[in-house]
Design a protein around this motif. Structure first.
Motif, PDB file in Angstrom:
ATOM      1  N   ARG A  83       0.826  -1.204   0.000  1.00  0.00           N
ATOM      2  CA  ARG A  83       0.000   0.000   0.000  1.00  0.00           C
ATOM      3  C   ARG A  83       0.866   1.262   0.000  1.00  0.00           C
ATOM      4  NH1 ARG A  83      -4.994   1.863   0.525  1.00  0.00           N
ATOM      5  NH2 ARG A  83      -5.849  -0.250   0.565  1.00  0.00           N
ATOM      6  N   GLU A  84       1.903   1.276   0.823  1.00  0.00           N
ATOM      7  CA  GLU A  84       2.790   2.437   0.881  1.00  0.00           C
ATOM      8  C   GLU A  84       3.464   2.671  -0.469  1.00  0.00           C
ATOM      9  OE1 GLU A  84       6.438   4.214   3.664  1.00  0.00           O
ATOM     10  OE2 GLU A  84       5.856   2.089   3.801  1.00  0.00           O
ATOM     11  N   PHE A  85       3.877   1.596  -1.109  1.00  0.00           N
ATOM     12  CA  PHE A  85       4.538   1.678  -2.410  1.00  0.00           C
ATOM     13  C   PHE A  85       3.589   2.215  -3.490  1.00  0.00           C
ATOM     14  CE2 PHE A  85       5.347  -0.753  -6.413  1.00  0.00           C
ATOM     15  CZ  PHE A  85       6.465  -0.047  -6.830  1.00  0.00           C
ATOM     16  N   LEU A  86       2.396   1.635  -3.555  1.00  0.00           N
ATOM     17  CA  LEU A  86       1.441   2.040  -4.581  1.00  0.00           C
ATOM     18  C   LEU A  86       0.892   3.445  -4.329  1.00  0.00           C
ATOM     19  CD1 LEU A  86      -0.517  -1.296  -5.138  1.00  0.00           C
ATOM     20  CD2 LEU A  86       1.328  -0.335  -6.520  1.00  0.00           C
ATOM     21  N   GLU A  87       0.764   3.820  -3.068  1.00  0.00           N
ATOM     22  CA  GLU A  87       0.320   5.177  -2.762  1.00  0.00           C
ATOM     23  C   GLU A  87       1.380   6.204  -3.161  1.00  0.00           C
ATOM     24  OE1 GLU A  87      -0.832   5.114   1.337  1.00  0.00           O
ATOM     25  OE2 GLU A  87      -2.862   4.386   0.887  1.00  0.00           O
ATOM     26  N   ALA A  88       2.650   5.811  -3.112  1.00  0.00           N
ATOM     27  CA  ALA A  88       3.709   6.692  -3.613  1.00  0.00           C
ATOM     28  C   ALA A  88       3.572   6.872  -5.125  1.00  0.00           C
ATOM     29  CB  ALA A  88       5.080   6.117  -3.267  1.00  0.00           C
ATOM     30  N   CYS A  89       3.236   5.799  -5.834  1.00  0.00           N
ATOM     31  CA  CYS A  89       2.995   5.898  -7.282  1.00  0.00           C
ATOM     32  C   CYS A  89       1.812   6.813  -7.564  1.00  0.00           C
ATOM     33  CB  CYS A  89       2.734   4.518  -7.871  1.00  0.00           C
ATOM     34  SG  CYS A  89       4.120   3.365  -7.767  1.00  0.00           S
ATOM     35  N   THR A  90       0.760   6.667  -6.763  1.00  0.00           N
ATOM     36  CA  THR A  90      -0.422   7.511  -6.918  1.00  0.00           C
ATOM     37  C   THR A  90      -0.088   8.970  -6.655  1.00  0.00           C
ATOM     38  OG1 THR A  90      -1.872   5.678  -6.254  1.00  0.00           O
ATOM     39  CG2 THR A  90      -2.767   7.905  -6.088  1.00  0.00           C
ATOM     40  N   GLU A  91       0.749   9.223  -5.649  1.00  0.00           N
ATOM     41  CA  GLU A  91       1.154  10.592  -5.336  1.00  0.00           C
ATOM     42  C   GLU A  91       1.873  11.244  -6.514  1.00  0.00           C
ATOM     43  OE1 GLU A  91       3.994  13.080  -2.182  1.00  0.00           O
ATOM     44  OE2 GLU A  91       3.726  10.920  -1.942  1.00  0.00           O
ATOM     45  N   ILE A  92       2.699  10.467  -7.209  1.00  0.00           N
ATOM     46  CA  ILE A  92       3.401  11.004  -8.386  1.00  0.00           C
ATOM     47  C   ILE A  92       2.392  11.495  -9.415  1.00  0.00           C
ATOM     48  CG2 ILE A  92       4.916  10.428 -10.311  1.00  0.00           C
ATOM     49  CD1 ILE A  92       6.290   8.408  -8.437  1.00  0.00           C
ATOM     50  N   GLY A  93       1.346  10.694  -9.633  1.00  0.00           N
ATOM     51  CA  GLY A  93       0.312  11.097 -10.580  1.00  0.00           C
ATOM     52  C   GLY A  93      -0.422  12.342 -10.137  1.00  0.00           C
TER      53      GLY A  93
END
Length: 221
Positions: free
Chosen positions: A172-182
């Motif tokens: 979740r932390e990893f994918l939320e970082a990807c989402t933050e980039i977007g």
């Protein structure tokens, strides 16, 4: 008479309370000052203050801008070809290529074959990136390049070394970082996941691999 003399000599103890001229006229006790009650503090945001916006698409209805899309599929279904074609649809693109890949042998020829303008594509290969550790650096790269898409292939390669793809909180932390980039760049974030040992399970590991992305595309032959 003696009592009267004693009473006359008695002195009042302390100073009388100070009274306003108006109170003295009315012969009323002094008014007590009232302390204002503190206003209650509320957390959160009032719904009417939230600006409503619609989803913008890089490729409607499959690839939204400013969000995370996950591409999955068995080997041989054309995930890499699809991504190269997707880059060609964007104005400017950034790519986080697989560390095991040699871009000059496979990635660059594949991009060219699918019509991508190589002058508008930047490979983020000057250092070893990982998420969420380098999220701000990647955001700055996308903003500087004015990219409208970021390709991460494969996605797992860019998870911090101390994270586990089977641990729900790590994923979740990893994918939320990807989402933050977007969210911070407005770019479409497209990551690729390859199946595990069992080809029946194309999304192995934590259930958050399915829960966090906005869109999951499963390619089939």
């Amino acid at each position: 008479m003696a009592d009267d003399a004693i009473n006359e000599n008695v002195k009042p103890q302390g100073k009388p309370p100070r009274r306003s001229a108006k109170d003295r006229r009315k012969n009323l006790p002094p008014a007590k000052s009232k302390k204002p009650k503190p206003s209650p503090k509320h957390e959160g945001t009032v719904a009417s203050m939230v600006k409503v916006r619609s989803i913008e698409w890089l490729l409607e209805p499959w690839i939204p801008r400013a969000m995370l899309t996950l591409v999955a599929g068995l080997p041989g279904v054309g995930k890499s070809t699809f991504l190269s074609w997707l880059v060609a649809q964007a104005k400017r693109a950034c790519i986080l290529p697989g560390y095991e890949e040699i871009p000059s042998l496979s990635l660059i020829p594949r991009l060219a074959a699918n019509g991508a303008d190589l002058e508008s594509v930047r490979l983020l290969d000057s250092r070893r990136y990982s998420l969420p550790r380098n999220v701000k650096n990647i955001i700055n790269n996308l903003k500087g390049w004015e990219a409208d898409i970021l390709i991460i292939d494969p996605l797992d390669s860019y998870m911090d070394d101390d994270k586990n793809e089977n641990a729900a909180s790590d994923v979740r932390e990893f994918l939320e970082a990807c989402t933050e980039i977007g969210e911070m760049t407005g770019a479409a974030i497209v990551g690729v996941r390859h199946p595990g040992k069992s080809h029946r399970n194309i999304m192995s590991g934590s259930k958050n691999w399915r829960a966090v992305p906005r869109v999951i595309l499963e390619l089939a032959s």
